[in-house]
Each structure stands twice: as structure tokens, then as C-alpha cells.
Enzyme design. Sequence first.
Site, PDB file in Angstrom:
ATOM      1  N   TYR A  43       3.515   9.757  -0.550  1.00  0.00           N
ATOM      2  CA  TYR A  43       4.288   9.075   0.178  1.00  0.00           C
ATOM      3  C   TYR A  43       5.520   9.089  -0.421  1.00  0.00           C
ATOM      4  O   TYR A  43       6.902   9.098   0.142  1.00  0.00           O
ATOM      5  CB  TYR A  43       4.218   7.561   0.591  1.00  0.00           C
ATOM      6  CG  TYR A  43       2.898   7.353   1.072  1.00  0.00           C
ATOM      7  CD1 TYR A  43       2.096   8.160   1.837  1.00  0.00           C
ATOM      8  CD2 TYR A  43       2.489   5.813   1.263  1.00  0.00           C
ATOM      9  CE1 TYR A  43       0.913   7.748   2.439  1.00  0.00           C
ATOM     10  CE2 TYR A  43       1.318   5.485   1.886  1.00  0.00           C
ATOM     11  CZ  TYR A  43       0.358   6.343   2.275  1.00  0.00           C
ATOM     12  OH  TYR A  43      -0.541   6.295   2.922  1.00  0.00           O
ATOM     13  N   HIS A  85      -7.175   9.842  -2.336  1.00  0.00           N
ATOM     14  CA  HIS A  85      -6.642   9.707  -1.246  1.00  0.00           C
ATOM     15  C   HIS A  85      -7.518  10.352  -0.127  1.00  0.00           C
ATOM     16  O   HIS A  85      -7.795  10.021   1.195  1.00  0.00           O
ATOM     17  CB  HIS A  85      -5.200  10.210  -1.054  1.00  0.00           C
ATOM     18  CG  HIS A  85      -4.298   9.643  -0.044  1.00  0.00           C
ATOM     19  ND1 HIS A  85      -2.933   9.787  -0.309  1.00  0.00           N
ATOM     20  CD2 HIS A  85      -4.230   9.415   1.236  1.00  0.00           C
ATOM     21  CE1 HIS A  85      -2.312   9.288   0.862  1.00  0.00           C
ATOM     22  NE2 HIS A  85      -3.101   9.047   1.547  1.00  0.00           N
ATOM     23  N   ASP A  88       0.776  -1.245  -0.045  1.00  0.00           N
ATOM     24  CA  ASP A  88      -0.039  -0.110   0.087  1.00  0.00           C
ATOM     25  C   ASP A  88       0.871   1.219   0.047  1.00  0.00           C
ATOM     26  O   ASP A  88       1.592   1.501   1.046  1.00  0.00           O
ATOM     27  CB  ASP A  88      -0.664  -0.116   1.067  1.00  0.00           C
ATOM     28  CG  ASP A  88      -1.951   1.047   1.087  1.00  0.00           C
ATOM     29  OD1 ASP A  88      -2.974   1.077   0.680  1.00  0.00           O
ATOM     30  OD2 ASP A  88      -1.537   2.260   1.639  1.00  0.00           O
ATOM     31  N   LYS A 132      -2.338   6.082  -4.632  1.00  0.00           N
ATOM     32  CA  LYS A 132      -3.621   7.027  -4.159  1.00  0.00           C
ATOM     33  C   LYS A 132      -3.172   8.202  -4.974  1.00  0.00           C
ATOM     34  O   LYS A 132      -2.142   8.581  -4.870  1.00  0.00           O
ATOM     35  CB  LYS A 132      -3.521   7.045  -2.635  1.00  0.00           C
ATOM     36  CG  LYS A 132      -3.561   5.755  -1.839  1.00  0.00           C
ATOM     37  CD  LYS A 132      -4.000   5.981  -0.509  1.00  0.00           C
ATOM     38  CE  LYS A 132      -3.406   4.799   0.391  1.00  0.00           C
ATOM     39  NZ  LYS A 132      -2.246   4.665   0.662  1.00  0.00           N
TER      40      LYS A 132
HETATM   41  N1  NAP Z   1      -5.242   6.404   3.368  1.00  0.00           N
HETATM   42  C1  NAP Z   1      -4.678   7.069   4.397  1.00  0.00           C
HETATM   43  O1  NAP Z   1      -4.972   8.298   4.374  1.00  0.00           O
HETATM   44  C2  NAP Z   1      -3.689   6.449   5.147  1.00  0.00           C
HETATM   45  C3  NAP Z   1      -3.286   7.272   6.547  1.00  0.00           C
HETATM   46  C4  NAP Z   1      -2.321   6.408   7.298  1.00  0.00           C
HETATM   47  C5  NAP Z   1      -1.861   5.144   7.024  1.00  0.00           C
HETATM   48  N2  NAP Z   1      -2.390   4.618   5.902  1.00  0.00           N
HETATM   49  C6  NAP Z   1      -1.650   3.341   5.328  1.00  0.00           C
HETATM   50  O2  NAP Z   1      -1.798   2.489   6.445  1.00  0.00           O
HETATM   51  C7  NAP Z   1      -0.405   1.969   6.638  1.00  0.00           C
HETATM   52  C8  NAP Z   1      -0.366   1.643   8.079  1.00  0.00           C
HETATM   53  O3  NAP Z   1      -0.491   2.722   9.082  1.00  0.00           O
HETATM   54  P1  NAP Z   1       0.628   3.652   9.683  1.00  0.00           P
HETATM   55  O4  NAP Z   1       1.903   3.420   9.019  1.00  0.00           O
HETATM   56  O5  NAP Z   1       0.210   5.084   9.795  1.00  0.00           O
HETATM   57  O6  NAP Z   1       0.576   2.979  11.025  1.00  0.00           O
HETATM   58  P2  NAP Z   1       0.515   1.474  11.909  1.00  0.00           P
HETATM   59  O7  NAP Z   1       0.818   0.626  10.777  1.00  0.00           O
HETATM   60  O8  NAP Z   1      -0.648   1.668  12.838  1.00  0.00           O
HETATM   61  O9  NAP Z   1       1.743   1.565  12.681  1.00  0.00           O
HETATM   62  C9  NAP Z   1       3.112   1.842  12.468  1.00  0.00           C
HETATM   63  C10 NAP Z   1       3.998   1.976  13.378  1.00  0.00           C
HETATM   64  O10 NAP Z   1       4.099   1.028  14.443  1.00  0.00           O
HETATM   65  C11 NAP Z   1       5.118   0.494  14.487  1.00  0.00           C
HETATM   66  N3  NAP Z   1       5.054  -0.807  14.588  1.00  0.00           N
HETATM   67  C12 NAP Z   1       4.842  -1.846  13.557  1.00  0.00           C
HETATM   68  N4  NAP Z   1       4.638  -3.006  14.000  1.00  0.00           N
HETATM   69  C13 NAP Z   1       4.996  -3.081  15.436  1.00  0.00           C
HETATM   70  C14 NAP Z   1       5.047  -4.151  16.116  1.00  0.00           C
HETATM   71  N5  NAP Z   1       4.711  -5.329  16.018  1.00  0.00           N
HETATM   72  N6  NAP Z   1       5.145  -3.975  17.713  1.00  0.00           N
HETATM   73  C15 NAP Z   1       5.706  -2.457  17.784  1.00  0.00           C
HETATM   74  N7  NAP Z   1       5.354  -1.372  17.154  1.00  0.00           N
HETATM   75  C16 NAP Z   1       5.151  -1.864  15.678  1.00  0.00           C
HETATM   76  C17 NAP Z   1       6.246   0.993  13.552  1.00  0.00           C
HETATM   77  O11 NAP Z   1       7.390   1.142  13.788  1.00  0.00           O
HETATM   78  P3  NAP Z   1       8.700   0.574  12.984  1.00  0.00           P
HETATM   79  O12 NAP Z   1       8.636   1.159  11.758  1.00  0.00           O
HETATM   80  O13 NAP Z   1       9.875   1.361  13.700  1.00  0.00           O
HETATM   81  O14 NAP Z   1       8.885  -0.756  13.288  1.00  0.00           O
HETATM   82  C18 NAP Z   1       5.590   2.399  13.182  1.00  0.00           C
HETATM   83  O15 NAP Z   1       6.136   3.304  14.188  1.00  0.00           O
HETATM   84  C19 NAP Z   1       0.370   2.959   6.151  1.00  0.00           C
HETATM   85  O16 NAP Z   1       1.851   2.619   5.932  1.00  0.00           O
HETATM   86  C20 NAP Z   1      -0.237   3.420   4.825  1.00  0.00           C
HETATM   87  O17 NAP Z   1      -0.110   2.476   3.850  1.00  0.00           O
HETATM   88  C21 NAP Z   1      -2.962   5.189   5.128  1.00  0.00           C
END
Ligand code: NAP
Length: 282
Positions: free
Chosen positions: A51, A109, A46, A76
Site C-alpha cells: 500500500y 499477502h 490494517d 503484509k
Molecule cells: N489482503 C488483501 O489482499 C486485501 C485486499 C483488499 C483489501 N484489503 C484490506 O481490506 C480493507 C478494506 O477493503 P477495501 O478498502 O478494498 O474495500 P471496502 O472497505 O469494502 O470499501 C471501501 C470503499 O467503500 C466506500 N465506503 C466506505 N464506507 C462506506 C459507507 N459507509 N457508505 C458508502 N461507501 C462507503 C469507500 O469510499 P470513501 O473512501 O470514498 O469513503 C471506498 O470506496 C483495505 O483497506 C485493506 O486493509 C486487503
Amino acid sequence: MSAVPTVTLRDGASIPQLGFGVFQIKPADTEKAVITALEVGYRHLDTAQMYGNEKEVGDAIRASGLGREQVFVTSKLNNGFHRPDDARRAFEGTLAALGSDYVDLFLIHWPLPTRYDGDFVSTWRTLEEFNADGRARSIGVSNFQIAHLERLAAETDTVPAVNQIEVHPYLTNEAVRAYCIEHRIHVEAWSPIAQGQVLNDQVIIDIAQRVNRTPAQVVLRWHLQRGDIVFPKSTTPSRVQENFELFDFELTDADLATIAGLDRGENGRTGPNPDAFDYIPG
Ligand SMILES: NC(=O)c1ccc[n+]([C@@H]2O[C@H](COP(=O)([O-])OP(=O)(O)OC[C@H]3O[C@@H](n4cnc5c(N)ncnc54)[C@H](OP(=O)(O)O)[C@@H]3O)[C@@H](O)[C@H]2O)c1
């Protein structure tokens, strides 16, 4: 072989229910992170124009030795490109950056209801063009509220295949989810572990200890059992592996309800409210 189940979208496309998100991974770090994820077994990525790492996602797929058809790729439309001609140019930029003549799923997006005279409908019609010519195999939206989805339903011919919205235990987003489920718009839950914020919650820790899993695995499993699609992000290889090991345990219905009970409504948001968000990258 990966044990990740696939979900069939309303247009017939199959999408792995678990993927890998690359938000906030620097371009210089993205190829390595994505290769790690593909080695672990993820087959769904994704990304987004915003990004700035679509090219590195494409590079990683090629470097992995996997065929393009083996990996489901979402991107997106960036917020500055909602006008149809801009959207067409930007979409060509996505394909060029990925080095692919198609994308599996392309999303608007953000709805940006306070921009472009409130017109996300002509933007959606432009995504319908990409879908019709086969360059976007599926099309969907992100951060659309119920009113935005109702407007697309009233004024256009295609129902979005997905709505990618913020969902996690502190923001269960049930009203939007319920609308999507009722209208067969598949929910993709972004920031599924609230960027780590839910992992220190004692309720989650207690369940994790009982089922002998980590808090992140419990929360990701909660999403999967609710039927949503998730793509946690991590640049830590051990966590990339940990977040993939979700298919050999189950939470009880009581666990699902207990975790949903952590909902804080609007106070639980980690990201912006889509009704007000109007950011256009400079
Ligand atoms: N459409 C939108 O508007 C939108 C907005 C936000 C996100 N997204 C999508 O959703 C995806 C995921 O969301 P996100 O990146 O915001 O947040 P997330 O996946 O909820 O959390 C990522 C964070 O959690 C940490 N983490 C990951 N796995 C872990 C584990 N097993 N234990 C402890 N900490 C852990 C990571 O640290 P490290 O990397 O340091 O390990 C990072 O700081 C994004 O990458 C993107 O593709 C979309």
C-alpha cells in the site's frame, strides 16, 4: 472507551474485531485518515508494504497521542519479497517505516502459487522467525486457499493466526471460511462492503430500512455476527464514524441467512483469484 469487542487468536493475542483499512489511501492522505479513525475510536489498523503508506500509519499513531501498545497494527509482506533473505529485509523495512520495534500481526499477502516454484513454505518459515524473536507478535496469511493452508499444516509447525480473504455478501467464500473455522484460523474479511458494490442491493436496503441503519452498517454487522474480523476503508469522515457504529443493534438469524443468500460465488469476486494471481510490483 470503544465498544469494539476483541477476538482472541489461537496464539492468545487479542485483536479488535473492527479495524480501519488503508488500502488505496494515498500516502499523502493516510496520516489524516488514520488520525480521524483513531479519534473515532478505532484501535486496529490494517496496512501492507504494497500500500506504500506504512510510514504514514506510524506517523498517525504518534501524532494521535496514543501509545503504540494501544493500537493493533497489521502489515503484509509484498509479493516481490517471498525469498527468505528478501522477506527479512522487507520486514525490517516495515518496522522502520512504522517506527516501531514490532508489528502486532504480519501476513504473507498472497500465496503466489505460480511464482517462486510454488514455494510459500520457506516464506512462512521466515515469518515464524519474526514471530519467535518477538518482532511479529502474531503471524498469519492472506488470500490462502484450502490447498495452501493444508500444505502449511503438513510441512510447518505453526498454524496461521488468521487468513485474510475476500468476503462480502457477493462472495461469501464459505469453503475457505469453513476450513479456517474448523482449524481455528481466524477469518479476516477484506473488502467487507465489496468496495461499495453491495450497498445498492435492494435486499440489503430493505433490511437497512427495517432496522433503521445504513446499508454499510448492515453489511458490516453481518460480518461481525458471523464472527469475522473486518476493517472497512473510508477517507470520508462521516463514513468512518458510520462504520464504527455497529454495536447497538442486531440482525436476526433470518437476516444473516438472507444476506448470505446473495452469494454469487466466483462471479462475486471484486479482486483476483488467489490461485492465479501472480502480480509482482515493478
Ligand atoms: N489482503 C488483501 O489482499 C486485501 C485486499 C483488499 C483489501 N484489503 C484490506 O481490506 C480493507 C478494506 O477493503 P477495501 O478498502 O478494498 O474495500 P471496502 O472497505 O469494502 O470499501 C471501501 C470503499 O467503500 C466506500 N465506503 C466506505 N464506507 C462506506 C459507507 N459507509 N457508505 C458508502 N461507501 C462507503 C469507500 O469510499 P470513501 O473512501 O470514498 O469513503 C471506498 O470506496 C483495505 O483497506 C485493506 O486493509 C486487503
